[in-house]
Design an enzyme around this catalytic site. Structure first.
Site, mmCIF file in Angstrom:
data_model
loop_
_atom_site.group_PDB
_atom_site.id
_atom_site.type_symbol
_atom_site.label_atom_id
_atom_site.label_comp_id
_atom_site.label_asym_id
_atom_site.label_seq_id
_atom_site.Cartn_x
_atom_site.Cartn_y
_atom_site.Cartn_z
ATOM 1 N N ARG A 100 58.000 30.454 24.957
ATOM 2 C CA ARG A 100 57.441 31.752 25.339
ATOM 3 C C ARG A 100 57.692 31.893 26.763
ATOM 4 O O ARG A 100 57.098 31.474 27.856
ATOM 5 C CB ARG A 100 55.910 32.177 25.088
ATOM 6 C CG ARG A 100 55.571 32.037 23.624
ATOM 7 C CD ARG A 100 56.619 33.132 22.844
ATOM 8 N NE ARG A 100 55.748 33.438 21.538
ATOM 9 C CZ ARG A 100 56.244 34.192 20.720
ATOM 10 N NH1 ARG A 100 57.355 35.123 20.994
ATOM 11 N NH2 ARG A 100 55.781 34.467 19.563
ATOM 12 N N ARG A 149 47.300 55.655 35.043
ATOM 13 C CA ARG A 149 47.288 54.719 34.393
ATOM 14 C C ARG A 149 48.702 54.361 33.875
ATOM 15 O O ARG A 149 49.446 55.134 33.511
ATOM 16 C CB ARG A 149 46.486 54.931 33.094
ATOM 17 C CG ARG A 149 45.022 55.565 33.330
ATOM 18 C CD ARG A 149 44.085 54.306 33.872
ATOM 19 N NE ARG A 149 42.887 54.794 33.731
ATOM 20 C CZ ARG A 149 41.683 54.534 34.711
ATOM 21 N NH1 ARG A 149 42.247 53.960 35.709
ATOM 22 N NH2 ARG A 149 40.808 54.966 34.707
ATOM 23 N N GLU A 193 60.895 33.479 9.642
ATOM 24 C CA GLU A 193 60.655 32.357 10.454
ATOM 25 C C GLU A 193 60.297 30.991 9.865
ATOM 26 O O GLU A 193 60.885 30.105 10.641
ATOM 27 C CB GLU A 193 59.488 32.923 11.445
ATOM 28 C CG GLU A 193 59.478 33.676 12.501
ATOM 29 C CD GLU A 193 58.428 33.800 13.213
ATOM 30 O OE1 GLU A 193 57.238 33.053 13.054
ATOM 31 O OE2 GLU A 193 58.322 35.022 14.146
ATOM 32 N N ALA A 200 54.575 35.305 13.244
ATOM 33 C CA ALA A 200 54.276 36.756 13.797
ATOM 34 C C ALA A 200 55.393 37.577 14.002
ATOM 35 O O ALA A 200 56.549 36.722 14.141
ATOM 36 C CB ALA A 200 53.377 36.875 14.786
ATOM 37 N N GLU A 248 49.356 48.196 21.741
ATOM 38 C CA GLU A 248 49.861 47.292 20.551
ATOM 39 C C GLU A 248 48.359 47.210 19.745
ATOM 40 O O GLU A 248 47.524 46.861 19.951
ATOM 41 C CB GLU A 248 50.471 46.025 20.823
ATOM 42 C CG GLU A 248 50.729 44.935 19.730
ATOM 43 C CD GLU A 248 51.085 43.739 20.291
ATOM 44 O OE1 GLU A 248 51.829 42.874 19.463
ATOM 45 O OE2 GLU A 248 50.763 43.234 21.538
ATOM 46 N N GLU A 289 68.978 35.457 15.341
ATOM 47 C CA GLU A 289 69.732 34.362 16.039
ATOM 48 C C GLU A 289 69.359 34.266 17.564
ATOM 49 O O GLU A 289 69.820 32.932 17.917
ATOM 50 C CB GLU A 289 71.223 34.851 16.079
ATOM 51 C CG GLU A 289 71.340 36.245 16.921
ATOM 52 C CD GLU A 289 73.035 36.927 16.839
ATOM 53 O OE1 GLU A 289 73.113 37.384 17.955
ATOM 54 O OE2 GLU A 289 73.762 36.869 15.692
#
Length: 185
Positions: free
Chosen positions: A68, A41, A100, A80, A123, A142
């Protein structure tokens, strides 16, 4: 069916770090399957993250538009960010919303935690709802380039239902916010 036949748990026989990046790592894990055979795995290790459904007094959601690289396109998402080592997720949510978007919430409520990709990543993303907002100057990292957008909740729900929003945390956050709004009447 016997209890033994119903077992699903895999036992770890060995584990080695295959790769380590700036905050992610990948483990190669050898497991013993319920049937006694062995398999490998690959697991991505992630420190965890937060997503914030920031709702204005007039029912608009705070969103960020950003590029992204993994998808090679712009996305529209709820704010997020990654949890720093030892940081409380609620504090991460407040910090990321301010950095943000320049948004400070007088009320931050925990919604749920989601396992983003259980097939290959550990996660956990903690979703919060931020209300009673006021706007200040943003302080993005930055290497962070975002455009702040406000969108009526109903419009965001339409984009989700039409398949125009792909980001899982934004889909879940929007639908939770809409469900809560309907329950509160």
């Amino acid at each position: 069916m016997s209890d033994e036949a119903c077992k699903l748990e895999e036992s770890i026989l060995s584990s080695a770090v295959a790769w380590r990046g700036s905050f992610l790592s990948a483990d190669e894990i050898t497991v013993k399957l319920p049937n006694g055979k062995e398999a490998t795995r690959d697991v991505i290790r992630h420190p965890g993250a937060v997503g914030i459904v920031a709702l204005t007094d007039d029912s608009q959601i705070v969103l960020v538009r950003q590029y992204r690289i993994a998808l090679e396109r712009e996305t529209l998402e709820i704010p997020a960010g990654k949890i720093d080592t030892g940081e409380d997720p609620a504090l991460t949510a407040a910090r990321e919303l301010k950095e943000e978007c320049g948004v400070v919430a007088n009320k931050m409520s925990y919604l749920t935690s989601i396992a983003t990709s259980v097939g290959f990543s550990d996660e956990l993303l903690h979703l919060y709802m931020a209300t009673d907002l006021h706007f200040e100057m943003s302080e993005p990292d930055e290497d962070e380039f975002v455009i702040l957008e406000l969108m009526p909740l109903e419009e965001l729900i339409e984009l989700v239902l039409d398949g125009q929003i792909e980001d899982s945390k934004t889909i879940i956050g929007a639908l939770l916010c809409d469900a809560i709004a309907h329950r509160l009447g």
